[in-house]
Scaffold this motif. Structure first.
Motif, PDB file in Angstrom:
ATOM      1  N   TYR A   1       0.793  -1.266  -0.105  1.00 50.36           N
ATOM      2  CA  TYR A   1       0.020   0.019  -0.150  1.00 50.36           C
ATOM      3  C   TYR A   1       1.074   1.338  -0.079  1.00 50.36           C
ATOM      4  N   PRO A   2       1.060   1.906  -1.123  1.00 50.33           N
ATOM      5  CA  PRO A   2       1.831   3.280  -1.438  1.00 50.33           C
ATOM      6  C   PRO A   2       1.560   4.240  -0.101  1.00 50.33           C
ATOM      7  N   PRO A   3       0.464   4.670   0.490  1.00 48.75           N
ATOM      8  CA  PRO A   3       0.292   5.667   1.304  1.00 48.75           C
ATOM      9  C   PRO A   3       1.038   5.346   2.624  1.00 48.75           C
ATOM     10  N   ALA A   4       0.831   4.132   3.036  1.00 49.95           N
ATOM     11  CA  ALA A   4       1.555   3.490   4.329  1.00 49.95           C
ATOM     12  C   ALA A   4       3.268   3.419   4.008  1.00 49.95           C
ATOM     13  N   ARG A   5       3.475   3.254   3.106  1.00 51.98           N
ATOM     14  CA  ARG A   5       4.999   3.207   2.644  1.00 51.98           C
ATOM     15  C   ARG A   5       5.789   4.579   2.666  1.00 51.98           C
ATOM     16  N   ALA A   6       4.747   5.413   2.073  1.00 55.59           N
ATOM     17  CA  ALA A   6       5.099   6.911   2.292  1.00 55.59           C
ATOM     18  C   ALA A   6       5.247   7.406   3.577  1.00 55.59           C
ATOM     19  N   LEU A   7       4.407   7.070   4.307  1.00 54.94           N
ATOM     20  CA  LEU A   7       4.053   7.557   5.699  1.00 54.94           C
ATOM     21  C   LEU A   7       5.402   7.101   6.500  1.00 54.94           C
ATOM     22  N   PHE A   8       5.584   6.085   6.380  1.00 53.82           N
ATOM     23  CA  PHE A   8       6.681   5.276   7.442  1.00 53.82           C
ATOM     24  C   PHE A   8       8.021   5.951   6.872  1.00 53.82           C
TER      25      PHE A   8
ATOM     26  N   ILE B   1      -1.280  -3.356 -11.633  1.00 51.30           N
ATOM     27  CA  ILE B   1      -0.812  -3.734 -10.195  1.00 51.30           C
ATOM     28  C   ILE B   1       0.784  -3.311 -10.173  1.00 51.30           C
ATOM     29  N   ARG B   2       1.384  -3.049 -11.215  1.00 47.40           N
ATOM     30  CA  ARG B   2       2.891  -2.592 -11.202  1.00 47.40           C
ATOM     31  C   ARG B   2       3.165  -1.397 -10.227  1.00 47.40           C
ATOM     32  N   ARG B   3       2.189  -0.535 -10.107  1.00 44.34           N
ATOM     33  CA  ARG B   3       2.433   0.666  -9.273  1.00 44.34           C
ATOM     34  C   ARG B   3       2.553   0.498  -7.987  1.00 44.34           C
ATOM     35  N   PHE B   4       2.170  -0.819  -7.425  1.00 38.45           N
ATOM     36  CA  PHE B   4       2.126  -1.272  -5.939  1.00 38.45           C
ATOM     37  C   PHE B   4       3.494  -1.747  -5.710  1.00 38.45           C
ATOM     38  N   TYR B   5       4.457  -1.917  -6.748  1.00 40.56           N
ATOM     39  CA  TYR B   5       5.651  -2.576  -6.311  1.00 40.56           C
ATOM     40  C   TYR B   5       6.660  -1.387  -6.006  1.00 40.56           C
ATOM     41  N   ALA B   6       7.738  -1.632  -5.082  1.00 41.16           N
ATOM     42  CA  ALA B   6       8.440  -0.515  -4.891  1.00 41.16           C
ATOM     43  C   ALA B   6       9.674  -0.838  -5.962  1.00 41.16           C
ATOM     44  N   GLY B   7      10.144  -2.171  -6.140  1.00 36.35           N
ATOM     45  CA  GLY B   7      10.977  -2.568  -7.076  1.00 36.35           C
ATOM     46  C   GLY B   7      10.449  -3.201  -8.326  1.00 36.35           C
TER      47      GLY B   7
ATOM     48  N   GLN C   1       4.924  -9.865 -11.298  1.00 36.38           N
ATOM     49  CA  GLN C   1       3.900 -10.205 -12.097  1.00 36.38           C
ATOM     50  C   GLN C   1       3.221  -8.998 -12.803  1.00 36.38           C
ATOM     51  N   GLN C   2       2.467  -9.042 -13.674  1.00 37.05           N
ATOM     52  CA  GLN C   2       1.734  -8.089 -14.337  1.00 37.05           C
ATOM     53  C   GLN C   2       0.279  -8.279 -14.038  1.00 37.05           C
ATOM     54  N   GLY C   3      -0.498  -7.425 -14.079  1.00 40.67           N
ATOM     55  CA  GLY C   3      -2.065  -7.666 -13.700  1.00 40.67           C
ATOM     56  C   GLY C   3      -2.805  -6.344 -13.755  1.00 40.67           C
ATOM     57  N   VAL C   4      -4.261  -6.501 -13.265  1.00 42.44           N
ATOM     58  CA  VAL C   4      -4.841  -5.376 -13.093  1.00 42.44           C
ATOM     59  C   VAL C   4      -5.659  -5.462 -11.813  1.00 42.44           C
TER      60      VAL C   4
END
Length: 487
Positions: free
Chosen positions: A220-227, A442-448, A452-455
């Motif tokens: 979850y990007p907002p949690a990662r950004a917060l930490f 779903i790629r946007r949710f990977y930091a690295g 896999q690719q998907g929707v």
């Protein structure tokens, strides 16, 4: 000197003249020590009474923008000239944010297509269907809360408990005990402005700059950004079919953030064996586990999974919940049930941060829960979402099966589907938007590097008829070969 002042109509002439003179001084167009025309001359120039210009000059003199010299006239004061100007000062003298804030995304968005023209079939994530909400029942609860607010503290307005209103905390505690097997007293519940503030408060009291915080990959990007904004060093730990891979957690991890009921964004629940392993690991290391149960209320198959909090006997789990997925996001209400050792620090952090939330909204929601309206609403939404989920799966396992494989998910209000056929996720997302179908990759949710690719297909705000139309369009698009495929 002549001064250019524009008057619009004949209303509030004093205010118009004052505002333009003051702006000219503040912005530097009227330089320090510059002589102004007399009040008589300025009045004649503008076609107003002398009393009007006298009033303006007296106000500017009283505020320190003008000064007078007996027998010599009225002049612009020199105080503002000493302030640093935006153009005159070097870049190094300007106010700057700490380095981490220059590294974070300028704006964070929920998993949804980019802004633009409304789409016919929009599978937005993180949204709910407001049309199914019982507005009449909510209105009654709000009216009751207004009466309660008027009588509170004998009619004297004051500050409230940072932990939240007692009625709401009691309603949350009863709900968690019944539906999530989280046993707690109402005093153990801390109400927050959504789950994001709960995460913020936990990070404030647990994480120091340089500490390692483990997050799911993808996650979850907002949690990662917060930490990250707290100065934490993020460890992106992979997930598999059973949840976060405990053996990949760094030994010096201070906090582990997980979504065990419905992994975000892939959807699979964390297995019981993996939950026990994570709890054992955290107890040995003295780490804190943050369990984000963001939409676990909506379970459609299989037996309910035990929450991490219900299995926690070592006092290491902070359980975070939200009303954004059960009611609607703009309500901005969430909660945290922390380990006992963190209760007082979290209460203090909430008081320091913003003291407390809105009494009116909390009291209304407390009545909504204690009256049984919340439980009734959940039952209605569960039925509606079950139908939408089933409709999506019909298409994903039918006409769309050559291209997508739905990932196992037994709960929540979104589905993720892995891309099977050769192709590129971003091209499929863009092509779908071309036929007015909004889906997210779903790629946007990977930091690295994505494994896999998907929707991601959200159905919280998408009616069954819209799902039918959108999936039919997507199948026709892919069948016609209108997406540029390459491995």
């Amino acid at each position: 000197m002549d001064i250019h002042i524009t008057l619009h109509g004949r209303r509030d002439l004093t205010g118009q003249i004052y505002a333009q003179l003051r702006a000219g001084i503040v912005e530097g167009r009227l330089a320090a020590h510059a002589r102004l025309p007399s009040t008589r001359n300025l009045a004649a120039q503008l076609g107003v009474s002398r009393k009007t210009t006298l009033d303006v000059f007296e106000r500017l003199i009283a505020e320190g923008f003008l000064r007078t010299r007996a027998g010599d006239g009225t002049f612009v004061a020199d105080g503002l000239a000493r302030l640093p100007g935006a153009r005159a000062e070097p870049q190094s003298a300007r106010a700057r944010a700490a380095g981490i804030w220059r590294q974070l995304p300028e704006r964070m968005t929920m998993p949804m297509p980019p802004a633009g023209e409304p789409l016919d079939c929009d599978f937005k994530g993180g949204v709910t269907d407001r049309t199914l909400f019982p507005h009449d029942a909510w209105r009654r609860c709000v009216n009751r809360a207004l009466r309660t607010q008027a009588r509170a503290d004998g009619g004297v307005a004051g500050y409230r408990d940072p932990g939240g209103e007692q009625e709401l905390r009691l309603g949350i505690a009863r709900y968690l005990a019944f539906s999530r097997a989280v046993t707690c007293n109402w005093q153990d519940v801390l109400v927050t402005q959504g789950a994001q503030q709960a995460l913020d408060l936990l990070a404030r009291v647990v994480v120091r700059p340089g500490d390692v915080v483990a997050v799911e990959e993808p996650g979850y990007p907002p949690a990662r950004a917060l930490f990250a904004s707290m100065g934490a060093r993020l460890a992106h730990v992979p997930v598999d079919g059973e949840g976060i891979v405990v053996s990949r957690l760094p030994r010096n991890t201070r906090l582990v953030y997980v979504t065990p009921s419905h992994q975000f964004p892939l959807g699979m629940p964390m297995s019981l064996e993996r939950r026990v392993a994570l709890l054992e690991w955290a107890a040995r290391r003295g780490a804190v586990i943050v369990e984000d149960d963001y939409d676990g209320e909506f379970r459609f198959e299989g037996r309910p999974m035990e929450s991490l909090k219900s299995l926690d006997h070592a006092g290491v789990v902070a359980y975070v919940g939200t009303f954004s997925k059960t009611l609607f996001p703009d309500l901005r209400l969430g909660y945290v049930v922390p380990p006992p050792s963190l209760s007082v620090p979290l209460w203090q952090a909430r008081q320091i941060c913003d003291w407390h939330g809105c009494m009116l909204t909390q009291t209304a929601l407390g009545a909504f829960m204690l009256d049984g309206e919340f439980a009734r609403h959940l039952r209605r939404m569960h039925k509606a979402y079950a139908g939408r989920r089933a409709r999506l799966l019909v298409h994903l396992n039918g006409a769309l099966a050559p291209w997508f494989e739905p990932l196992p998910a037994s709960a929540g209000i979104h589905l993720a589907a892995r891309l099977k056929a050769p192709g590129r996720e971003d091209e499929i997302v863009a092509a779908a938007r071309g036929v007015s179908v909004g889906i997210a990759g779903i790629r946007r949710f990977y930091a690295g590097q994505p494994t896999q690719q998907g929707v991601l297909l959200g159905y919280g705000g998408t009616a069954e008829a819209v799902i039918e139309e959108g999936m039919t369009r997507l199948a026709a698009l892919l069948s016609a070969g209108r997406v540029n495929r390459r491995s």
